[in-house]
Design an enzyme around this catalytic site. Structure first.
Site, mmCIF file in Angstrom:
data_model
loop_
_atom_site.group_PDB
_atom_site.id
_atom_site.type_symbol
_atom_site.label_atom_id
_atom_site.label_comp_id
_atom_site.label_asym_id
_atom_site.label_seq_id
_atom_site.Cartn_x
_atom_site.Cartn_y
_atom_site.Cartn_z
ATOM 1 N N HIS A 103 21.099 84.598 -83.865
ATOM 2 C CA HIS A 103 22.212 83.821 -84.421
ATOM 3 C C HIS A 103 23.130 84.730 -85.231
ATOM 4 C CE1 HIS A 103 19.206 80.717 -83.555
ATOM 5 N NE2 HIS A 103 20.249 79.926 -83.366
ATOM 6 N N TYR A 117 24.755 89.436 -87.708
ATOM 7 C CA TYR A 117 24.112 89.122 -86.441
ATOM 8 C C TYR A 117 22.619 89.312 -86.662
ATOM 9 C CZ TYR A 117 28.568 89.053 -83.982
ATOM 10 O OH TYR A 117 29.829 88.725 -83.549
ATOM 11 N N CYS A 118 21.897 88.216 -86.740
ATOM 12 C CA CYS A 118 20.456 88.201 -86.989
ATOM 13 C C CYS A 118 19.778 88.088 -85.620
ATOM 14 C CB CYS A 118 20.120 87.022 -87.894
ATOM 15 S SG CYS A 118 18.404 86.944 -88.369
ATOM 16 N N ILE A 119 19.188 89.186 -85.156
ATOM 17 C CA ILE A 119 18.762 89.295 -83.767
ATOM 18 C C ILE A 119 17.248 89.501 -83.664
ATOM 19 C CG2 ILE A 119 19.115 90.596 -81.627
ATOM 20 C CD1 ILE A 119 21.654 89.110 -82.630
#
Length: 145
Positions: A103, A117-119
């Protein structure tokens, strides 16, 4: 991405990689491969191999997942509204393979655009700078020069 090639790649994924990329799962924070990676290189989509993020844009957001201020190329990621789990979020998927990546949130460093950007590590494969040429990503060496 060609469907037969995608299906072949999907069969090679681990259970967690499949759950994250194909079922929009989430791996555990602080218990994943790249949340604290400090090696220089690029992160590619575990399914398609398309370059997505650079370690130059990675930072420690304290959330337990790899966090980036931006993708290498915005055309390689798709963002759309995610209303699951009683929250309003923006999901990030890879454009080529339609893999769920994680997200994006508007709470990143303001001096770098304000995005986080949390990946999921499970959605990524890391290519260190010294392996870029060997792995066929020589065009991305310029990012680190």
């Amino acid at each position: 991405m060609d469907e037969s090639k995608k299906n072949e790649r999907l069969q090679q994924l681990t259970d967690i990689q499949y759950n994250v990329t194909q079922k929009a799962g989430t791996e555990r924070p602080f218990q994943n491969e790249f949340y604290d990676n400090e090696v220089k290189g690029i992160y590619v989509d575990i399914v398609s191999g398309k370059p997505l993020f650079s370690s130059n844009d990675q930072y420690d957001a304290g959330c337990g997942w790899p966090s980036f201020t931006k993708p290498i190329d915005e055309a390689e990621v798709i963002e759309h509204r995610d209303l699951t789990h009683g929250m309003i979020r923006t999901e990030v998927k890879s454009a080529d393979a339609d893999s769920h990546l994680g997200h994006v949130f508007p709470d990143g460093p303001q001096d770098k655009g304000g995005l986080r950007y949390c990946i999921n590590s499970a959605a990524l494969r890391f290519i260190p700078v010294d392996k870029l040429e060997e792995e066929g990503y020589q065009a991305y060496k310029k990012i680190f020069e």
